[in-house]
Design an enzyme around this catalytic site. Sequence first.
Site: not given
Ligand code: APR
Length: 233
Positions: A56, A104
């Site tokens: 990472r 986090h």
């Molecule tokens: N621009 C904006 N949003 C986007 C894009 C983009 N180009 N591509 C994807 N997304 C959105 C997705 O639709 C989704 O709703 O970003 C969001 C990402 O969600 P997650 O993958 O669940 O990420 P996150 O909410 O940051 O996860 C929270 O989960 O595993 C743990 O600790 C980890 O910090 C992380 C936490």
Amino acid sequence: MKNLVVLSGAGVSAESGIKTFRDSDGLWENYPVEEVASIEGWYRNSALMLQFYNERRRQIAQAEPNLAHKKIAALESCFNTTVVTQNIDNLHERAGSKNIIHLHGEVTKVRPENCRADEEGVIDIGYRDINIGDCDKNGVQLRPHIVWFGEEVPMMSAAIQAVEQADILLVIGSSLAVYPAAGLVHYTRKDCKIFLIDPKPIHIAGLNFTQIQEVASVGMEKFIEILRKNENF
Ligand code: APR
């Protein structure tokens, strides 16, 4: 100046080439999330965890802040801005944001494994690798300074305080699936204006917000346009 809180998630870094979590079937860069992001994972296989976070770090060294990170940083000249990020990357910093709460943890930092996240002992290692046998001065193995599933979130109270004082809350690129971070939106004052940028429709029961259904960079342009047009902001 009004208080703006930006709550960011993996989606804000997607256009920098960093994968989100829940868009890839529970895999984080091809590893099951529970294997590489839980405290049980650390006790089960620390070497794998270290290798994963070494990867990472290398990935983040190659990545660049995108337009969304830069536009968020630029808002600091017009608002008292706090960025509360769930991301472990340093792209908000590199885009110029100054006031950042990493809920986090941060991938460029490590600490001895017997030290809590909020204690002294955190070391900035930049983009270096950490391996089994890399210890602090007392001979204690170093671990990534990341909040894993099963661990406390020590920066939560600072984040709550910022959200409670927000005039505007912008949630960008987060599925709001992981607590306690996801619960932050419910600490807003009644008169706080809430915006959410995400290409997928997001539903939050009991919350009044405006969704800008776009990727982060385009969504930020539209968000700034809304701010410009509304003289109350
Ligand atoms: N621009 C904006 N949003 C986007 C894009 C983009 N180009 N591509 C994807 N997304 C959105 C997705 O639709 C989704 O709703 O970003 C969001 C990402 O969600 P997650 O993958 O669940 O990420 P996150 O909410 O940051 O996860 C929270 O989960 O595993 C743990 O600790 C980890 O910090 C992380 C936490």
